[in-house]
Design a protein around this motif. Structure first.
Motif, mmCIF file in Angstrom:
data_model
loop_
_atom_site.group_PDB
_atom_site.id
_atom_site.type_symbol
_atom_site.label_atom_id
_atom_site.label_comp_id
_atom_site.label_asym_id
_atom_site.label_seq_id
_atom_site.Cartn_x
_atom_site.Cartn_y
_atom_site.Cartn_z
ATOM 1 N N MET A 10 6.700 -8.835 36.488
ATOM 2 C CA MET A 10 7.576 -8.122 35.952
ATOM 3 C C MET A 10 8.951 -8.227 36.178
ATOM 4 O O MET A 10 10.014 -8.107 35.049
ATOM 5 C CB MET A 10 7.327 -6.629 36.655
ATOM 6 C CG MET A 10 8.155 -5.469 35.906
ATOM 7 S SD MET A 10 8.015 -5.308 34.316
ATOM 8 C CE MET A 10 5.943 -4.770 34.158
ATOM 9 N N LYS A 13 9.832 -10.919 33.396
ATOM 10 C CA LYS A 13 10.071 -10.156 32.113
ATOM 11 C C LYS A 13 11.527 -9.571 32.085
ATOM 12 O O LYS A 13 11.911 -9.480 31.035
ATOM 13 C CB LYS A 13 8.861 -9.263 31.969
ATOM 14 C CG LYS A 13 7.548 -9.504 31.573
ATOM 15 C CD LYS A 13 6.717 -8.502 31.488
ATOM 16 C CE LYS A 13 5.281 -9.108 31.058
ATOM 17 N NZ LYS A 13 4.286 -8.059 30.926
ATOM 18 N N ARG A 14 11.922 -9.067 33.211
ATOM 19 C CA ARG A 14 13.117 -8.177 33.012
ATOM 20 C C ARG A 14 14.358 -9.227 33.512
ATOM 21 O O ARG A 14 15.577 -9.040 33.369
ATOM 22 C CB ARG A 14 13.204 -7.001 33.949
ATOM 23 C CG ARG A 14 12.071 -6.112 33.870
ATOM 24 C CD ARG A 14 12.431 -5.402 32.621
ATOM 25 N NE ARG A 14 11.477 -4.207 32.377
ATOM 26 C CZ ARG A 14 10.431 -4.129 31.626
ATOM 27 N NH1 ARG A 14 10.109 -5.145 30.967
ATOM 28 N NH2 ARG A 14 9.750 -2.939 31.564
ATOM 29 N N CYS A 52 9.554 1.059 39.886
ATOM 30 C CA CYS A 52 9.338 1.580 38.552
ATOM 31 C C CYS A 52 10.280 2.011 37.689
ATOM 32 O O CYS A 52 10.779 1.670 36.667
ATOM 33 C CB CYS A 52 8.069 2.499 38.552
ATOM 34 S SG CYS A 52 6.531 1.664 39.115
ATOM 35 N N LEU A 55 12.943 -1.181 37.074
ATOM 36 C CA LEU A 55 12.115 -2.115 36.205
ATOM 37 C C LEU A 55 11.651 -1.578 35.038
ATOM 38 O O LEU A 55 11.501 -2.235 34.040
ATOM 39 C CB LEU A 55 11.232 -2.828 36.845
ATOM 40 C CG LEU A 55 11.625 -3.886 37.957
ATOM 41 C CD1 LEU A 55 10.288 -4.423 38.405
ATOM 42 C CD2 LEU A 55 12.616 -4.940 37.483
ATOM 43 N N ASP A 56 11.805 -0.046 34.680
ATOM 44 C CA ASP A 56 11.544 0.645 33.751
ATOM 45 C C ASP A 56 10.055 0.358 33.390
ATOM 46 O O ASP A 56 9.547 -0.275 32.221
ATOM 47 C CB ASP A 56 12.327 0.325 32.474
ATOM 48 C CG ASP A 56 12.030 1.367 31.337
ATOM 49 O OD1 ASP A 56 11.665 2.401 31.340
ATOM 50 O OD2 ASP A 56 12.051 0.885 30.414
ATOM 51 N N CYS A 57 9.096 0.505 34.277
ATOM 52 C CA CYS A 57 7.623 0.145 33.712
ATOM 53 C C CYS A 57 6.950 1.366 34.801
ATOM 54 O O CYS A 57 7.313 2.060 35.580
ATOM 55 C CB CYS A 57 7.348 -1.133 34.741
ATOM 56 S SG CYS A 57 7.743 -1.385 36.569
ATOM 57 N N GLN A 58 5.704 1.017 34.585
ATOM 58 C CA GLN A 58 4.645 2.059 35.184
ATOM 59 C C GLN A 58 4.059 1.227 36.465
ATOM 60 O O GLN A 58 3.841 -0.068 36.449
ATOM 61 C CB GLN A 58 3.501 2.408 34.130
ATOM 62 C CG GLN A 58 3.940 3.286 33.076
ATOM 63 C CD GLN A 58 4.372 4.314 33.560
ATOM 64 O OE1 GLN A 58 3.695 5.130 34.169
ATOM 65 N NE2 GLN A 58 5.825 4.803 33.017
ATOM 66 N N ASP A 61 1.931 -1.483 35.752
ATOM 67 C CA ASP A 61 2.358 -2.827 35.243
ATOM 68 C C ASP A 61 2.586 -3.872 36.514
ATOM 69 O O ASP A 61 2.634 -4.914 36.423
ATOM 70 C CB ASP A 61 3.723 -2.735 34.735
ATOM 71 C CG ASP A 61 3.582 -1.825 33.448
ATOM 72 O OD1 ASP A 61 2.434 -2.056 32.780
ATOM 73 O OD2 ASP A 61 4.725 -1.083 33.115
ATOM 74 N N LEU A 62 2.538 -3.312 37.824
ATOM 75 C CA LEU A 62 2.747 -3.858 38.968
ATOM 76 C C LEU A 62 1.568 -4.215 40.044
ATOM 77 O O LEU A 62 1.383 -5.262 40.634
ATOM 78 C CB LEU A 62 3.712 -2.983 40.033
ATOM 79 C CG LEU A 62 5.217 -2.707 39.258
ATOM 80 C CD1 LEU A 62 6.020 -1.977 40.166
ATOM 81 C CD2 LEU A 62 5.983 -3.974 38.961
#
Length: 73
Positions: A10, A13-14, A52, A55-58, A61-62
């Motif tokens: 992640m 990706k970021r 989360c 990183l604007d994720c769920q 996702d981690l």
């Protein structure tokens, strides 16, 4: 361990460095490194929430569960 931490994926990706995330969420780079390497025994929900959010994720996702790794125990 059967729980796999995909924090490094992640972060890539970021396009963010671990030290940037650690500073942004208020934990030490060493503690983030332990989590990222999968050596952590636990994670606080507040830390997971901060990761989360930043990183604007769920959480999914981690974190993922590997049944093959679990069966080897």
């Amino acid at each position: 361990m059967a729980i796999i931490i995909d924090l490094d994926v992640m972060l890539a990706k970021r396009k963010m460095k671990s030290s940037e995330l650690a500073n942004a969420i208020g934990i030490t780079p060493q503690n983030l490194s332990v989590l990222k390497a999968g050596r952590a025994k636990a994670i606080r929900f507040s830390t997971l929430d901060a990761i989360c959010q930043h990183l604007d994720c769920q959480p999914g996702d981690l974190l993922r569960y590997d049944t093959q790794d679990h069966n080897e125990l």
